[in-house]
Design a protein around this motif. Sequence first.
Motif, PDB file in Angstrom:
ATOM      1  N   ILE A 154       0.811  -1.192  -0.415  1.00 31.76           N
ATOM      2  CA  ILE A 154      -0.104  -0.004  -0.408  1.00 31.76           C
ATOM      3  C   ILE A 154       1.431   0.951  -0.239  1.00 31.76           C
ATOM      4  O   ILE A 154       2.106   1.426   0.619  1.00 31.76           O
ATOM      5  N   ILE A 156       1.280   5.027   0.888  1.00 34.13           N
ATOM      6  CA  ILE A 156       0.964   5.629   1.632  1.00 34.13           C
ATOM      7  C   ILE A 156       0.654   7.759   1.026  1.00 34.13           C
ATOM      8  O   ILE A 156       1.241   8.313   0.784  1.00 34.13           O
ATOM      9  N   VAL A 184      -4.528   6.347   1.384  1.00 39.59           N
ATOM     10  CA  VAL A 184      -4.290   5.309   0.388  1.00 39.59           C
ATOM     11  C   VAL A 184      -4.215   4.693  -0.884  1.00 39.59           C
ATOM     12  O   VAL A 184      -5.537   5.266  -1.497  1.00 39.59           O
TER      13      VAL A 184
END
Length: 203
Positions: A154, A156, A184
């Motif tokens: 993921i 950010i 995200v």
Amino acid sequence: FVVVEKDPVLCQRLADEGYLFVEGDATDDTTLETAGVRRAKGLVTAVTSDTENVYITLTARGLNPNLFILARAGEEGSELKLRRAGASKVISPYIIGATRMAQAILRPSVVDFIEIAAPGHNLEVQLEEQRIAPGSALAGKTLLESNLRREFNIIIVGIKKADGHMVFNPAPETLIEADDTLIVLGEYPAIHKLETIAGRGRS
């Protein structure tokens, strides 16, 4: 959510499609109270008349001082009036549309990326937000310590702090705190796992 509508034809359509609704004028206190405005967290006022949007905003703000109100502005100059009436955020579809068209010409690759990442446009990659609940296992850790990139792949993009300050492209040493909202980018299964961790207390 509950829809407030005064057109009987549209109310019948809402009933046929199984939506919760209240038939009445949204500028009226009683109608909004019937719809549950006093216990609501948010209200969207998007009728075609800016004048009515101002009245709805004034009425809703008077009934619920803590309500988040998102208002639609159709005419130039209406945004200021809506904010004075108590709107938390004002959106003009015409300005957004014009800006999007200009960006599609000037920065087509950026627009393509945004469309791919927007929820509903791509089933694999999504741009989402996730609030960090008090007691979450992520609260008190830095981005590096959280291992979000390594474990879930993921990215950010940003962190919105509790006071509203937005941190763009946060550094690895940025601290994740309770009530932060993570912006995200990632695949849906990974984002779903993040939702669980962000809202779960430490074991």
